[in-house]
Design an enzyme around this catalytic site. Structure first.
Site, PDB file in Angstrom:
ATOM      1  N   GLU A   7       9.052   2.998  14.262  1.00 61.64           N
ATOM      2  CA  GLU A   7       9.795   3.271  13.035  1.00 61.64           C
ATOM      3  C   GLU A   7      10.009   4.778  12.875  1.00 61.64           C
ATOM      4  OE1 GLU A   7       9.333   0.295   9.907  1.00 61.64           O
ATOM      5  OE2 GLU A   7       7.228   0.536  10.402  1.00 61.64           O
ATOM      6  N   GLU A  65       4.829  -3.815  12.187  1.00 68.33           N
ATOM      7  CA  GLU A  65       3.815  -2.766  12.140  1.00 68.33           C
ATOM      8  C   GLU A  65       2.622  -3.381  11.432  1.00 68.33           C
ATOM      9  OE1 GLU A  65       1.578  -0.034  11.291  1.00 68.33           O
ATOM     10  OE2 GLU A  65       3.058   0.776   9.887  1.00 68.33           O
ATOM     11  N   ASN A 103       0.794  -1.242   0.000  1.00 65.10           N
ATOM     12  CA  ASN A 103       0.000   0.000   0.000  1.00 65.10           C
ATOM     13  C   ASN A 103       0.820   1.282   0.000  1.00 65.10           C
ATOM     14  OD1 ASN A 103       0.787  -0.510   2.662  1.00 65.10           O
ATOM     15  ND2 ASN A 103      -0.953   0.597   3.496  1.00 65.10           N
ATOM     16  N   GLY A 145       2.719  -5.266   7.645  1.00 66.16           N
ATOM     17  CA  GLY A 145       1.735  -6.068   6.919  1.00 66.16           C
ATOM     18  C   GLY A 145       0.622  -6.512   7.846  1.00 66.16           C
ATOM     19  N   SER A 146       0.071  -7.666   7.518  1.00 65.50           N
ATOM     20  CA  SER A 146      -1.131  -8.109   8.230  1.00 65.50           C
ATOM     21  C   SER A 146      -0.803  -8.614   9.635  1.00 65.50           C
ATOM     22  CB  SER A 146      -1.801  -9.227   7.445  1.00 65.50           C
ATOM     23  OG  SER A 146      -1.009 -10.386   7.539  1.00 65.50           O
ATOM     24  N   ASN A 147      -1.824  -8.652  10.466  1.00 66.19           N
ATOM     25  CA  ASN A 147      -1.639  -9.133  11.825  1.00 66.19           C
ATOM     26  C   ASN A 147      -1.267 -10.602  11.889  1.00 66.19           C
ATOM     27  OD1 ASN A 147      -3.017  -6.554  12.641  1.00 66.19           O
ATOM     28  ND2 ASN A 147      -2.559  -7.548  14.586  1.00 66.19           N
ATOM     29  N   CYS A 191      -2.935   1.586   6.986  1.00 66.80           N
ATOM     30  CA  CYS A 191      -3.199   1.122   8.355  1.00 66.80           C
ATOM     31  C   CYS A 191      -3.543   2.294   9.254  1.00 66.80           C
ATOM     32  CB  CYS A 191      -2.028   0.324   8.885  1.00 66.80           C
ATOM     33  SG  CYS A 191      -0.515   1.233   8.800  1.00 66.80           S
TER      34      CYS A 191
HETATM   35  C1  UN1 Z   1       0.624   7.163   6.347  1.00 71.61           C
HETATM   36  O1  UN1 Z   1      -0.507   7.176   6.830  1.00 71.61           O
HETATM   37  O2  UN1 Z   1       1.036   8.098   5.669  1.00 71.61           O
HETATM   38  O3  UN1 Z   1       0.715   0.564   6.007  1.00 71.61           O
HETATM   39  C2  UN1 Z   1       1.563   6.058   6.544  1.00 71.61           C
HETATM   40  C3  UN1 Z   1       0.369   1.677   6.375  1.00 71.61           C
HETATM   41  C4  UN1 Z   1       1.310   2.413   7.292  1.00 71.61           C
HETATM   42  C5  UN1 Z   1       1.829   3.645   6.734  1.00 71.61           C
HETATM   43  C6  UN1 Z   1       0.872   4.767   6.778  1.00 71.61           C
HETATM   44  N1  UN1 Z   1       2.397   1.534   7.601  1.00 71.61           N
HETATM   45  O4  UN1 Z   1      -0.663   2.163   5.995  1.00 71.61           O
END
Ligand code: UN1
Length: 502
Positions: free
Chosen positions: A473, A259, A161, A237-239, A293
């Site tokens: 991060e 994350e 994404n 990535g995913s949980n 996310c």
């Molecule tokens: C953002 O909102 O600009 O996977 C960053 C995601 C997050 C990054 C979002 N790790 O959506």
């Protein structure tokens, strides 16, 4: 394999990058990547890496890590600075590639390019600030200091994404800290990953310091998490996968940061500037097609302003033109692929079945050219209660649910009533409420009068509860994750000590 018409460009044939060489993947499996706005357009194809390729990448990284760790942090930072400069020159072209490959609208892709470049620049500067501390000792004539050293080989596993910014915000600190990297991007965005590696290659990174393996997580993931040579894994990535990665690393004592998902609330209070809140909620919920996310997926609203705000929201949602993100009139692009589209539509059905009221959207758009892509309408549900799945589970699509509350205590209870805790927002003019929200919200990030999304290079990014484990991060924390901290005791008394206090 489809035949190309005369006007179509032949799809790029992508390769793996191992030990400084572009090579064909060893697997029989061929992946074809297409434009999610029009799946008839084939963008790229590649033969997947197999386990042997992953092992070769690890061997190359292990070997390169020895010389790389002996370069100086400022010199490594200068390579990042050069990479940032190349990326800035190529940003318009790369943003267009991102829109074609991932689907987000061009303005968002440009924003993502900018963000990644800023991150590179920030971490380049960290090469000059690679500092430990000196501390006074209990003993006379003793120097105590700390120094940060590279870990060795690290693996970086990234989602589709944010195909530019997420790899960049992991790879940059890993490199400036002196590690060698094996990078495995999501298979849906291989072309962007290849461009990232080319930028670092062109910036002068020595062979083997950054290696790219393209292929399915199911085939490569275990090797890139379990191999004892890997000292740290950085995953977004995913949980379900994140928990697995965390478990394996925990068992073998490797550092890990994962994350994962979010189910981020925006509270709109009765004293809020509703225009401001409207902009923030629309951006947070429907920006990037809800595929972040950090997306706003729950609107928790004071009942006094709920009707008014909902009708404002509705008229704003009706204005969002859905379509190919290359068209500047389009406000929201497609879901990334057929599977994500199905997930979006499934959740819309689940929400209806569980008694949420569909106020707007909810349809798979298939009129005209839209039928060639994976388009879903921006969608709004009201009457959503904390027990419903649409309230609790991450959709990763443009679906916003509304929950009405009467008191601030109810708002906080609803906001915290999920397993996730990535980010959050409140719209209010009341400083006391804003501060209470900042105190009581169970999230890694809190926004007051701004949307739930985004992050900045110089501050930590990440969540609590099931949204994240390990170090944050970006920022110093993001850099420190990729280092080992050593404490050095130097006794320069030069003669025998009668007693040691400790
Ligand atoms: C953002 O909102 O600009 O996977 C960053 C995601 C997050 C990054 C979002 N790790 O959506």
């Amino acid at each position: 394999m489809k035949t190309l018409t005369k006007t179509e460009k032949a799809p790029a044939n992508l390769k793996q990058y191992i030990a400084g060489k572009w090579i064909e993947g060893g697997s029989e499996r061929q992946v074809v990547s297409t434009n999610p706005a029009d799946a008839r357009q084939v963008l790229a194809q590649f033969r997947c890496a197999d386990k042997n390729d992953a092992l070769s990448a690890l061997a190359a990284a292990s070997q390169a890590a020895l010389a790389w760790r002996n370069t100086t942090p400022p010199a490594r930072g200068r390579i990042l600075a050069k990479a940032a400069q190349i990326a800035r020159e190529r940003a318009p072209e790369l943003a267009a590639l991102m829109t074609r490959e991932e689907g987000k609208i061009l303005a968002e892709a440009k924003g993502e390019m900018d963000k990644g470049i800023t991150l590179m620049e920030w971490f380049a500067g960290e090469g000059l600030r690679f500092m430990g501390i000196t501390a006074p000792s209990e003993l006379p004539k003793n120097l105590l200091y700390t120094v940060r050293q590279p870990l060795g080989v690290v693996s970086i596993i990234t989602p589709w994404n944010f195909p530019w910014a997420i790899p960049v915000w992991k790879i940059s600190p890993a490199l400036v800290a002196g590690n060698a990297v094996v990078f495995k991007p999501a298979s849906l965005v291989p072309a962007m990953a290849v461009e990232i590696v080319k930028i670092f290659e062109q910036a002068g990174l020595p062979p083997g310091v950054l290696n790219l393996v393209l292929g399915a997580g199911s085939a490569l993931g275990d090797t890139l998490v379990e191999d004892p040579r890997i000292r740290a894994v950085s995953f977004t990535g995913s949980n379900s996968i994140g928990q697995r990665v965390h478990g394996i690393c925990g068992k073998r004592g490797a550092k890990v940061t994962c994350e994962m998902g979010g189910k981020n609330p925006a509270i709109v209070w009765d004293d809020a500037d509703l225009e401001l809140a409207l902009g923030g909620v629309v951006k947070g919920a429907f920006g990037a097609t809800g595929q972040r996310c950090t997306a706003t997926s729950r609107l928790i609203i004071h009942e006094k302003v709920a009707d008014e705000f909902q009708s404002m929201l509705l008229s704003e949602m009706k204005k969002i033109k859905v379509g190919d993100g290359m068209n500047p009139a389009v406000g929201m692009g497609p879901a990334v692929d057929a599977a994500q589209l199905k997930t979006d539509l499934d959740y819309i059905e689940i929400a209806k079945t569980q008694g949420a009221k569909l106020v707007y959207g909810g349809r798979h758009l298939q009129e005209g050219d839209l039928k060639h892509g994976y388009f879903v309408e921006p969608t709004l549900f009201e009457g959503v209660t904390p027990s419903m799945r649409i309230f609790k589970e991450e959709v990763f699509g443009p679906v916003l649910s509304v929950t009405r509350v009467k008191t601030f205590a109810q708002a906080m209870e609803a906001a915290n009533a999920v397993e996730f805790g990535l980010t959050s927002a409140i719209y209010t003019q009341d400083l006391t409420l804003a501060m209470r929200f900042a105190d009581e919200m169970e999230a890694g990030m809190v926004h007051v009068n701004s949307p739930t999304v985004g992050g900045e290079a110089q501050v930590p990014f990440g969540g609590v509860k099931r949204s994240g484990v390990g170090e944050r991060e970006m920022s110093k924390e993001g850099l420190h994750f990729f280092t080992e901290l050593k404490t050095v005791f130097i006794d320069y008394t030069g003669k025998r000590r009668e007693s040691n206090l400790y």
